[in-house]
Design a protein around this motif. Structure first.
Motif, short mmCIF file in Angstrom:
data_model
loop_
_atom_site.label_atom_id
_atom_site.label_comp_id
_atom_site.label_asym_id
_atom_site.label_seq_id
_atom_site.Cartn_x
_atom_site.Cartn_y
_atom_site.Cartn_z
N UNK A 97 1.07 -9.34 -5.77
CA UNK A 97 0.23 -9.10 -4.60
C UNK A 97 0.74 -7.96 -3.74
N UNK A 98 1.74 -7.24 -4.20
CA UNK A 98 2.14 -6.04 -3.48
C UNK A 98 3.54 -6.05 -2.92
N UNK A 107 7.65 -5.81 -2.90
CA UNK A 107 8.57 -5.03 -3.73
C UNK A 107 9.87 -5.81 -3.90
N UNK A 162 0.41 -5.61 -14.09
CA UNK A 162 1.24 -6.82 -14.04
C UNK A 162 2.25 -6.84 -15.19
N UNK A 180 8.56 -0.69 -7.64
CA UNK A 180 8.20 -0.95 -6.24
C UNK A 180 6.95 -0.19 -5.81
N UNK A 213 4.07 -2.00 -7.22
CA UNK A 213 3.77 -3.23 -6.49
C UNK A 213 2.91 -2.95 -5.27
N UNK A 214 3.34 -1.97 -4.47
CA UNK A 214 2.58 -1.62 -3.26
C UNK A 214 1.19 -1.11 -3.63
N UNK A 258 -0.53 -1.81 -6.25
CA UNK A 258 -1.33 -2.95 -6.70
C UNK A 258 -1.85 -3.74 -5.50
N UNK A 259 -0.93 -3.95 -4.52
CA UNK A 259 -1.33 -4.70 -3.33
C UNK A 259 -2.44 -4.00 -2.56
N UNK A 283 -1.53 -11.20 0.78
CA UNK A 283 -1.56 -9.76 0.47
C UNK A 283 -1.51 -8.87 1.71
N UNK A 313 1.51 -6.12 2.30
CA UNK A 313 1.24 -4.68 2.45
C UNK A 313 1.26 -4.25 3.91
#
Lengths: 770, 230
Positions: A664-665, A667, B60, B81, B84-85, B87-88, B113, B117
């Motif tokens: 979900x974002x 890190x 993922x 990282x 990840x951001x 994706x969010x 979420x 973020x």
């Protein structure tokens, strides 16, 4: 029988297989059961060692069973004649030797050392007493002066039997702690593997099946650790024996005892958790695949709007898992507190051991004038004598006829069990009104003179708990002035100050008889209602704070006041010679020789030996103090054991949660911070709880040993202990609590990351293949 | 299809797993292009690799070979990282088994979420209200996932996937655990929100009835992706 054996073998094989495949789940159980068995072995080996030491001491140091001392020549001859018999088989006893002692006036007394015949001398003892000893004692004009001492050779069985209650009580406490530990660990396991138990139950497992499955698994573990634990405990015991010079012995009886205890602990530990599991619906267990079952219902949502990750997230997580964390904290921190308490008990044991002992008592036989104070002074001056404690003829005064009235503002609330309020209603037409006072019974009177003042001052100097407020000598100069102690059962109950006025009741007559069987407050209440008293006002000249006390309040009066108020002239009836427990053997012998020299002059006094030096030596060789330190260290191991076992399983299930957060974002650094924040919070909570629980548990131990147990007559103590906590141990426990809290969150993070890295590495390997 | 309208592009994506000594190819040279606002369904039998492919597209999981572009950004080359951001912010994910966090309420799960973020409140407050209303979660917001039915849990998962207003939503059999009525309801809601916001939706399903509602259908067969001509 064969069928049973096959069944046992089958169950063990099945459990062993399960343990081998899921060994990680059982590491904590291996450690816990190993420690538990080590406890049991250590205790049994110490009991064996002490038994062997007692036997060795008796056999090496004594050749006689009984010594009969202070006999006249006629009495000695009669006893000697009794030992003769025509046939050897008729012989009850034999005189091994005769010691002769002449006093300053030429009187000769004899001590006979007697060996009882037969393989089991205990059987001949009763015959010897009935047929030979008692007739001599009963016919003697100075019967009470004859000293009969039984050597450890004859008391050995009793001495060994007397050890067992202590050891078995400690064993019972250990057993309870072990049940608690295993139950906690099993509860943690159940909490984290509910899904598995749900599957078992879905496919037909009932309580019996679940119980036996769990029990067999733990029995298998315990069989695997039984021998290593014995070796470990034996090494510790051997090291102690080699260092302190005690005996080392392993009795075969210990093996079945430890094994049976082991089984009992295992069944007791799994019975309740499994009952709880079996009472649940399988669906409820199946739905607990994640940590959902550990979440406390919130009723409302937190305000997450605009909140930064991960601090707020972690706080809310901890709050939602509060039941889990609370259980974890309580179940792990209790071991730090227990460990500190065991050390505290160790320090109490040391205080008790190092307290001045009374190896000799001297009594005046058939002498109304009592012991000459000059003699007491001479004994007090002998090197090695710390002080003399005096017993006066005042101590036998009846407690039911009088009482004290203390100013109510000087009586603390903890004295409540012992006082009667100022207004007492009952049989009398008018209630008894003692306005402004509290009535308290059980006073022990003692005279204040130069001897007792010196003794009190020496005690005050030697005992750091004790202080004397006011002037002891004011009692000698001002009539109606007294010295009082401020405690009952080592607990400060009064806040008396010099100059306070108290009232001493003097029995005049009775209106109605009281129930003589009643005691304490009930007795006092009856006294107030049925007796008539005159009250004498006394002024407090000095208050003794922190003195070791029993039920009685010490009340010191001058010799003149003893005569005028109590109607008795004080006479010393017994001297207790208090010596330094650290005296060497040579010093002990010199001290005894010195006392003998004085006894030569005062031949009508009787000296009795308590054998405390010998007992102290045997106890010292057992290394109880060192043993308690080892036990405390072992208990402390349970802290990280419980903490890590629970946390690793907990976080293992949260792996998915962190993976979702990454999806979900979030890190990596934030996930790491989330773990660290949780670790720091857990550390702080551990720290606070360890501190609080340690002080509380030590206070309970302190109150129990100092006040509660003596007040119920379970424990007798002549030492007033100090409430405290070992600073070093506290620091160790706090460091462990901080580390446990932090690392139990940090390690799972690294496990999570390493799992992620492994997955990535596997993917990279395939990339390279392409 | 114009390049600037392509929101998702997968080029010859390969994903292999090792199982004991054997190497299993879950996705084999799969290619796809999805245009902004499109609804693409990927169908296939169990074990055909469709979920694996979806996870790869959503960043993922990482492919062994090939590249995946979201809005022209190669997510296969992004550091973890950054991915990840990214994706969010730009992607939403709906799982078959909801994957709600057990210790958080429905509302807290939806908002995760935004906190991940660091979105300011004003950026999603209105959107949140609309989502809650559309998904009918008003009276279930303060309940734990364990206190919700399967359909309600999935609605929370949808709200969570859409709260950051992602440009592309990946749904892995979102109705797989639901009965027919609930499945239809969830799909209608998903499409309604999609219509309101105009997101791209890539959905894996084995339900042909749902797939037929998509603009385009792909079939996954033994790791290979084929367009279905209708």
């Amino acid at each position: 029988m064969e069928e049973l054996w096959i069944k046992i073998k089958r169950n063990l094989a099945r459990s062993y297989k399960s343990i081998r495949f899921n060994w990680k789940q059982y590491v904590s159980f291996f450690a816990a059961i190993f420690l538990m068995q080590s406890f049991f072995w250590l205790l049994m080996l110490t009991l064996d060692a002490q038994t062997a030491q007692l036997r060795k001491n008796a056999e090496e140091n004594y050749d006689y069973h009984i010594s009969v001392g202070n006999l006249t020549q006629d009495e000695a001859i009669r006893l000697q004649n009794g030992s003769f018999a025509v046939f050897l088989s008729d012989k009850t006893y034999e005189i091994l030797r005769v010691n002769e002692r002449q006093d300053a006036y030429g009187h000769i007394t004899y001590t006979l050392y007697i060996e009882l015949m037969g393989d089991e001398p205990e059987q001949n003892l009763r015959l010897f007493e009935r047929k030979y000893l008692n007739p001599i004692v009963n016919a003697s004009a100075r019967a009470s002066a004859i000293i009969v001492d039984y050597s450890p050779l004859i008391t050995l069985t009793e001495d060994i039997a007397a050890l067992r209650p202590t050891y078995y009580s400690i064993l019972a406490v250990f057993t309870l702690v072990s049940v608690l530990v295993l139950m906690l660990l099993y509860n943690i396991r159940i909490n984290h593997f509910k899904f598995m138990y749900g599957i078992y139950m879905a496919f037909g497992a009932d309580y019996k099946k679940l119980l036996y499955t769990a029990a067999w698994e733990l029995i298998t573990v315990s069989l695997m650790t039984l021998a290593p634990a014995l070796v470990f405990a034996a090494l510790i015991r051997l090291a102690l024996s080699l260092t302190l010079g005690g005996s080392f012995s392993v009795s075969l009886v210990s093996i079945p005892i430890v094994f049976l205890l082991n089984l009992a602990v295992i069944f007791a530990a799994v019975a309740l958790p499994m009952r709880w599991v079996s009472a649940r619906r399988p669906v409820a267990l199946l739905s607990a695949e994640d940590n959902a079952n550990l979440v406390s219902s919130p009723r409302r949502s937190f305000d997450l709007f605009g909140k930064r990750f991960p601090r707020h997230y972690v706080q809310t997580s901890i709050w939602r898992y509060r039941t889990y964390y609370l259980r974890l904290l309580l179940s792990s921190v209790i071991f730090a507190a227990l460990s500190i308490s065991v050390l505290y008990i160790g320090s109490m044991y040391t205080d008790n051991r190092d307290a001045p002992t009374v190896p000799y008592t001297i009594t005046a036989q058939d002498n109304e004038e009592g012991i000459d104070p000059l003699f007491a002074d001479a004994i007090a001056d002998i090197e090695g004598v710390e002080r003399i404690e005096y017993t006066y003829n005042l101590e036998g005064l009846p407690a039911y006829s009088d009482h004290l009235l203390m100013p109510s503002n000087r009586v603390k609330t903890n004295a409540f069990p012992y006082y009667v309020v100022s207004r007492v209603q009952g049989l009398r037409a008018e209630p008894v009104v003692l306005e402004g006072f509290r009535a308290i019974n059980h006073a022990a009177y003692f005279p204040i003179n130069e001897n007792t003042i010196a003794s009190l001052e020496q005690q005050d100097a030697a005992d750091e708990n004790m202080t004397i407020e006011g002037d002891l000598r004011s009692v000698l100069t001002t009539p109606g002035t007294v010295v009082v102690s401020d405690s009952i059962y080592n607990s400060t109950c009064f806040t008396l100050k010099p100059g306070d006025k108290i009232q001493l009741a003097q029995y005049v007559k009775y209106a109605r008889a009281i129930d003589q069987t009643s005691s304490e407050k009930n007795l006092l209440r009856q006294q107030l209602l049925r007796y008539v008293f005159d009250y004498v006002e006394l002024t407090v000249g000095a208050v003794i704070h922190g003195m070791p006390t029993d039920r009685n309040i010490m009340l010191g009066l001058s010799d003149a006041d003893c005569v005028s108020i109590l109607g008795i002239s004080p006479v010393i009836t017994e001297l207790s010679v208090v010596t330094d427990p650290a005296l060497s053997e040579a010093e002990q012998e010199a001290l005894r020789a010195n006392i003998d020299d004085f006894m030569y002059v005062y031949s009508d006094y009787v000296l009795r030996e308590a054998g405390v030096y010998e007992d102290a030596e045997i106890t010292h060789r057992m290394g109880i103090e060192q043993l308690l330190t080892i036990v405390a260290a072992m208990i402390l191991i349970f802290f990280p054991l419980v903490c890590f076992f629970s946390q690793l399983l907990f976080y293992f299930k949260r792996n998915k949660e962190f993976a979702i957060l990454l999806a979900l974002g979030a890190v990596d650094a934030e996930i790491c911070r989330a773990h660290r924040i949780e670790g720091i919070m857990l550390s702080l909570l551990n720290f606070i709880l360890t501190l609080g629980m340690s002080f509380s548990l030590n206070w309970i131990v302190f109150s129990a040993v100092n006040t509660w147990l003596p007040s119920y007559g379970i424990l007798e103590t002549t030492v007033r202990y100090q409430y405290g906590i070992s600073p070093l141990m506290l620091v160790i426990c706090l460091v462990i609590s901080l580390l446990c809290g932090f690392l139990s969150c940090e390690i799972p993070y690294h496990q999570f990351i390493s799992r992620q890295k492994k997955l990535a590495a596997a993917a990279d390997a395939l990339d390279d293949a392409h | 299809m114009e390049n600037n309208r392509i929101i998702l592009e997968a080029q010859s994506v390969i994903k292999q797993y090792t199982q004991y000594d054997a190497v299993v190819t879950a996705v084999n040279r799969a290619c796809i292009k999805v245009v902004e606002g499109e609804f693409v369904a990927i169908i296939g039998s169990s074990g055909s690799g469709k979920s694996t492919f979806l996870h790869l597209c959503a960043g993922m999981d990482r492919p062994n070979a090939g590249s995946i572009y979201i809005r022209g950004n190669n997510i296969t080359a992004m550091p973890a990282d950054v991915l990840s951001r990214f994706r969010g912010n730009y992607m939403g994910m709906i799982f078959q088994n909801h994957n709600l966090i057990p210790q958080f309420t429905a509302l807290e799960n939806i908002l995760i979420p935004t906190t991940m973020c660091n979105k300011p409140d004003f950026s999603y407050e209105e959107h949140l209200k609309r989502l809650i209303k559309t998904l009918g979660l008003e009276d279930r917001l303060h309940h734990l996932p364990s206190e919700l039915s399967g359909g309600q849990q999935q609605r929370v998962a949808i709200a969570r996937a859409l709260i950051n207003m992602p440009q592309v939503v990946f749904a892995d059999e979102p109705t797989g655990n639901l009965d027919r009525a609930n499945a239809d309801e969830v799909l209608e809601l998903l499409l309604e929100i999609k219509a309101q916001i105009g997101q791209t939706l890539v959905m894996v399903t084995h339900d042909m009835k749902i797939a037929e509602r998509a603009d385009r259908i792909y079939r996954m067969d033994n790791g290979e992706l084929f367009p279905v001509i209708r």
